[in-house]
Design a protein around this motif. Structure first.
Motif, short mmCIF file in Angstrom:
data_model
loop_
_atom_site.label_atom_id
_atom_site.label_comp_id
_atom_site.label_asym_id
_atom_site.label_seq_id
_atom_site.Cartn_x
_atom_site.Cartn_y
_atom_site.Cartn_z
N LEU A 178 -2.75 -8.73 -6.35
CA LEU A 178 -3.45 -8.12 -7.46
C LEU A 178 -3.74 -6.67 -7.07
N ALA A 179 -3.34 -5.75 -7.91
CA ALA A 179 -3.61 -4.34 -7.69
C ALA A 179 -4.42 -3.83 -8.88
N SER A 180 -5.44 -3.05 -8.62
CA SER A 180 -6.33 -2.61 -9.70
C SER A 180 -6.79 -1.18 -9.46
N ARG A 181 -7.24 -0.55 -10.55
CA ARG A 181 -7.76 0.81 -10.47
C ARG A 181 -9.18 0.82 -9.92
N SER A 182 -9.84 -0.34 -9.95
CA SER A 182 -11.18 -0.47 -9.40
C SER A 182 -11.18 -1.61 -8.38
N THR A 183 -12.17 -1.65 -7.54
CA THR A 183 -12.23 -2.65 -6.48
C THR A 183 -12.78 -3.97 -7.01
N ALA A 184 -12.15 -5.06 -6.61
CA ALA A 184 -12.64 -6.38 -7.01
C ALA A 184 -13.97 -6.66 -6.32
N ALA A 185 -14.85 -7.34 -7.05
CA ALA A 185 -16.15 -7.68 -6.48
C ALA A 185 -16.01 -8.76 -5.41
N ILE A 186 -15.11 -9.70 -5.63
CA ILE A 186 -14.90 -10.80 -4.70
C ILE A 186 -13.53 -11.39 -4.98
N HIS A 187 -12.91 -11.98 -3.97
CA HIS A 187 -11.63 -12.64 -4.23
C HIS A 187 -11.55 -13.92 -3.42
N GLU A 232 0.82 -1.20 0.00
CA GLU A 232 0.00 0.00 0.00
C GLU A 232 0.86 1.26 0.00
N GLY A 233 1.95 1.23 0.74
CA GLY A 233 2.83 2.39 0.78
C GLY A 233 3.55 2.62 -0.53
N LEU A 234 3.93 1.54 -1.21
CA LEU A 234 4.67 1.67 -2.47
C LEU A 234 3.76 2.06 -3.62
N LEU A 235 2.61 1.39 -3.74
CA LEU A 235 1.73 1.63 -4.88
C LEU A 235 0.91 2.90 -4.74
N GLY A 236 0.51 3.22 -3.53
CA GLY A 236 -0.24 4.44 -3.31
C GLY A 236 -1.73 4.22 -3.25
N GLU A 247 -4.23 5.19 -4.99
CA GLU A 247 -5.03 5.04 -6.21
C GLU A 247 -5.22 3.59 -6.62
N TRP A 248 -4.54 2.69 -5.94
CA TRP A 248 -4.65 1.27 -6.26
C TRP A 248 -5.45 0.54 -5.19
N SER A 249 -6.33 -0.36 -5.63
CA SER A 249 -7.02 -1.28 -4.73
C SER A 249 -6.20 -2.57 -4.71
N ILE A 250 -5.78 -3.00 -3.52
CA ILE A 250 -4.78 -4.07 -3.42
C ILE A 250 -5.35 -5.29 -2.71
N LEU A 251 -5.15 -6.46 -3.33
CA LEU A 251 -5.40 -7.75 -2.71
C LEU A 251 -4.05 -8.45 -2.58
N HIS A 252 -3.81 -9.07 -1.44
CA HIS A 252 -2.49 -9.66 -1.21
C HIS A 252 -2.65 -10.96 -0.43
N ASP A 253 -2.03 -12.00 -0.94
CA ASP A 253 -1.99 -13.28 -0.23
C ASP A 253 -0.53 -13.58 0.08
N ALA A 254 -0.16 -13.40 1.32
CA ALA A 254 1.23 -13.60 1.73
C ALA A 254 1.52 -15.08 1.93
N ALA A 255 2.78 -15.44 1.81
CA ALA A 255 3.19 -16.81 2.04
C ALA A 255 3.11 -17.16 3.52
#
Length: 300
Positions: free
Chosen positions: A95-104, A71-75, A77-85
């Motif tokens: 996954l980073a996107s300009r719009s929000t994902a409906a579901i993940h 979040e700090g790097l991308l800023g 304006e990006w909606s971020i989904l993250h699955d850490a190891a």
């Protein structure tokens, strides 16, 4: 700016090109890259590449950082989904996107199978259409070790999941570092790698089941599970374009690489491709990862 190895679109494609005057068509630009540690990639120049590329959805592999770092790097304006190891500092997909994902979703395989940090699905609505995007990072493997066993487990789970994905959405794409070169075109020195992880016959057979064997009459056009290797369809029967080069020696300068980063699309989505590019760095010292981004435009 990177040197983009762009593959010209198939003139037979009925998809409208990016920038078309048809107001009903929206260009969706999806990029995928193994960043080999996102914080290090940003220090080396990833931010400049991203700022110039006008990406709508960005898939990352080997994030090796926290969600807060992303979040700090991308800023904002990006909606971020993250699955850490599961193991801190290893793998990780986002996954980073300009719009929000409906579901993940992040589950892959049986409940006892640990896919954490290697498989992340999200649904997006683009121009009234459901688009499913998966960022995935397949194990690198190592012959005759538990690492190779885990790789085959993951590929098995992936094969089981792909038909359900296609049933869920006829516009789906699985993209990322799949750590397998499917055909001889995908590795510069393939003869010396047939007994190494990444080009084993057993590994390549998984891709035969996904897109078809190279000698199948409908290879990459309905064979296997029916998915399309977008990079190979648009590049044709040529070496590469490669997406990974070792940091060692002269591999990058001599283009002694591997094509192991893919965008595998359902037929309906693959038919809408208007541009495919591998953003190869202009020089060895301009690289910010050992992988190059794979960037595809889809007209929806």
């Amino acid at each position: 700016m990177p040197s983009a190895a762009t593959i010209a679109p198939d003139p037979a494609s009925s998809a409208a090109p990016a920038g078309s005057s048809d107001s009903a068509t929206t260009r969706l630009r999806i990029a995928s890259v193994n960043v080999n540690g996102v914080r290090a990639a940003y220090r080396k120049g990833m931010a400049e590449w991203l700022a110039d590329r006008d990406v709508d959805i960005l898939a990352l592999q080997e994030v090796r950082a926290s969600t807060e770092d992303l979040e700090g790097l991308l800023g904002p304006e990006w909606s971020i989904l993250h699955d850490a190891a599961t193991a801190k500092g290893r793998a990780g997909v986002a996954l980073a996107s300009r719009s929000t994902a409906a579901i993940h979703r992040v589950e892959l395989g049986a409940t006892e199978f640990d896919s954490a940090g290697r498989w992340l699905e999200a649904d997006y609505e683009v121009n009234g259409k459901l688009i499913t995007v998966v960022s995935t990072y397949v194990h690198s493997g190592e012959v005759d070790t538990p690492k190779q066993v885990e790789k085959f487990k993951f590929l098995d789970a992936m094969l089981e999941r792909l038909p359900a994905l296609a049933a869920h959405s006829d516009r789906a794409v699985v993209l990322g570092d799949l750590n397998v070169g499917h055909r001889r075109f995908d590795i510069k020195n393939w003869r010396g790698n047939v007994k190494r992880a990444g080009f084993l016959p057993e590994e390549r057979a998984y891709f035969d089941r996904i897109v078809g064997a190279e000698d199948a009459p409908d290879y990459n056009a309905g064979a296997g599970l029916g998915w399309v290797d977008v990079g190979r369809r648009w590049a044709g029967e040529v070496d590469g374009p490669f997406t990974w080069w070792s940091w060692r020696g002269q591999a990058f300068d001599n283009d002694t690489g591997w094509r192991i980063d893919y965008q595998l699309a359902t037929p309906a989505l693959a038919a809408s491709v208007t541009e495919y590019a591998v953003d190869r760095a202009a020089a060895y010292d301009r690289r910010w990862s050992d992988h190059s981004p794979v960037v595809v435009d889809y007209a929806l």
